[in-house]
Each structure stands twice: as structure tokens, then as C-alpha cells.
Scaffold this motif. Structure first.
Motif, PDB file in Angstrom:
ATOM      1  N   HIS A 115       0.826  -1.223   0.000  1.00  0.00           N
ATOM      2  CA  HIS A 115       0.000   0.000   0.000  1.00  0.00           C
ATOM      3  C   HIS A 115       0.855   1.265   0.000  1.00  0.00           C
ATOM      4  N   ASP A 116       0.422   2.222  -0.795  1.00  0.00           N
ATOM      5  CA  ASP A 116       0.967   3.577  -0.733  1.00  0.00           C
ATOM      6  C   ASP A 116      -0.180   4.533  -1.041  1.00  0.00           C
ATOM      7  N   VAL A 122      -7.776   5.188  -5.789  1.00  0.00           N
ATOM      8  CA  VAL A 122      -8.458   4.080  -6.481  1.00  0.00           C
ATOM      9  C   VAL A 122      -9.459   3.427  -5.531  1.00  0.00           C
ATOM     10  N   LEU A 123      -9.030   3.176  -4.312  1.00  0.00           N
ATOM     11  CA  LEU A 123      -9.898   2.545  -3.319  1.00  0.00           C
ATOM     12  C   LEU A 123     -11.107   3.429  -3.016  1.00  0.00           C
ATOM     13  N   THR A 124     -10.851   4.706  -2.759  1.00  0.00           N
ATOM     14  CA  THR A 124     -11.930   5.638  -2.413  1.00  0.00           C
ATOM     15  C   THR A 124     -12.951   5.741  -3.537  1.00  0.00           C
ATOM     16  N   VAL A 141      -5.831  -2.724   5.622  1.00  0.00           N
ATOM     17  CA  VAL A 141      -4.678  -3.421   6.182  1.00  0.00           C
ATOM     18  C   VAL A 141      -3.624  -3.585   5.086  1.00  0.00           C
ATOM     19  N   PRO A 142      -2.490  -2.872   5.191  1.00  0.00           N
ATOM     20  CA  PRO A 142      -1.402  -3.099   4.251  1.00  0.00           C
ATOM     21  C   PRO A 142      -0.766  -4.464   4.523  1.00  0.00           C
ATOM     22  N   VAL A 143      -0.518  -5.222   3.456  1.00  0.00           N
ATOM     23  CA  VAL A 143       0.063  -6.561   3.602  1.00  0.00           C
ATOM     24  C   VAL A 143       1.188  -6.743   2.589  1.00  0.00           C
ATOM     25  N   PRO A 144       2.137  -7.630   2.884  1.00  0.00           N
ATOM     26  CA  PRO A 144       3.209  -7.877   1.915  1.00  0.00           C
ATOM     27  C   PRO A 144       2.762  -8.759   0.751  1.00  0.00           C
ATOM     28  N   LYS A 145       1.785  -9.655   0.984  1.00  0.00           N
ATOM     29  CA  LYS A 145       1.244 -10.498  -0.080  1.00  0.00           C
ATOM     30  C   LYS A 145      -0.085 -11.078   0.371  1.00  0.00           C
TER      31      LYS A 145
END
Length: 162
Positions: A115-116, A122-124, A141-145
């Protein structure tokens, strides 16, 4: 069966039946979600979510598993925006299968790989397109994969059924 276990079972049954609602007639407003955005907190609506949502008394709850950006054949675009759009389309399909509408979604949890802030727009946009003014509570929730390597986005939901 021991006396203690019998007591627990009876106590459990009593506890379970105390919370069972009796038959009542609900008016239309009793079946809707109540959106709460306190004035003394940051207004989250421009970002596509609400601070809190109150569910109606006695409502049935549906938990919708995470929906990724796969199309009906399992195909997955490498483009984040395409995956988000498809994931919300998949969520809408799941809601339709339950006989529910987007305004019955109380809570979303979204998972974003790497996430950045560029992904937030885009999400909003997608949340506002799907939910309009009835923005659910939401956690990002930012996740690595995610479950499979090409997945970049996943959304799960809690919906209140009428």
C-alpha cells in the motif's frame, strides 16, 4: 454427566435464550444501518468510509469472505485498479446472491499489497461508486502479499440481512 457440566449446559441454554428477540413489528427505519460520524473526530467520508455503523436490533449477519480481483474464469489482471474494480464487482455478486444491497454492508476490511497513497484514490473511488452515501465502517490493512502472488487487493464484508 457431572453436576457442574449439567449446570453449565443449563446456564448456557438460559444465556442463549435470554438474548432471543420476541416477535415485534419493525418499521422501515428499524431495519436500516445507522451511520455515525462524530463531529469531534476527523470526517472520514471523503476517504470512502464511516467511523461507525450501528446494526438494527435482531438483524441477521452475513460474513462475506475476501473477494479478490479474479474474473469468473479465475483470470487476474496485473493492474491494481482493475483488480480493485473486479473485487468490488465480485463483492456485489456475493451480496446479490444473499439478496442484499450495498447499503446493508456495515463493515469492510480491505487488504492492499504494498500500500501507498497512490492506491488510496483508487480505493476511495470504487467504494464511493458502490456504496454512495451509505459508507460502511472500513479498515485498510497493508500486507506484503495475499493468498496467491498476483493478487494485489482483497475485500471482505459484514452485511446485515433483512
Amino acid at each position: 454427566m457431572s453436576h457442574a457440566i449439567k449446570h453449565l449446559l443449563i446456564g448456557g441454554l438460559i444465556t442463549m435464550t435470554i438474548g432471543v428477540p420476541t416477535a415485534t413489528t419493525a418499521n422501515e427505519s428499524d431495519r436500516k444501518l445507522t451511520i455515525v460520524n462524530p463531529q469531534n473526530l476527523y470526517d472520514p467520508t471523503p476517504n470512502g468510509y464511516s467511523t461507525a455503523v450501528i446494526t438494527p436490533r435482531g438483524a441477521r449477519v452475513a460474513y462475506i469472505s475476501g473477494q479478490g480481483g479474479q474474473d469468473s474464469t479465475g483470470g487476474l489482471s496485473p493492474d491494481f485498479a482493475v483488480q480493485v474494480k473486479q473485487a468490488y464487482a465480485n463483492l456485489r455478486t456475493a451480496l446479490d446472491a444473499l439478496g442484499a444491497r450495498p447499503d446493508q454492508v456495515a463493515k469492510l476490511t480491505v487488504f492492499v499489497v504494498d500500500h501507498d497513497m497512490s492506491k488510496l484514490e483508487v480505493l476511495t473511488r470504487n467504494v464511493k461508486e458502490m456504496f454512495g452515501e451509505t459508507l460502511p465502517a472500513q479498515t485498510l490493512v497493508p500486507v506484503p502479499k495475499l493468498a496467491i502472488d498476483p493478487m494485489l487487493f482483497e475485500v471482505e464484508a459484514i452485511a446485515i440481512l433483512e
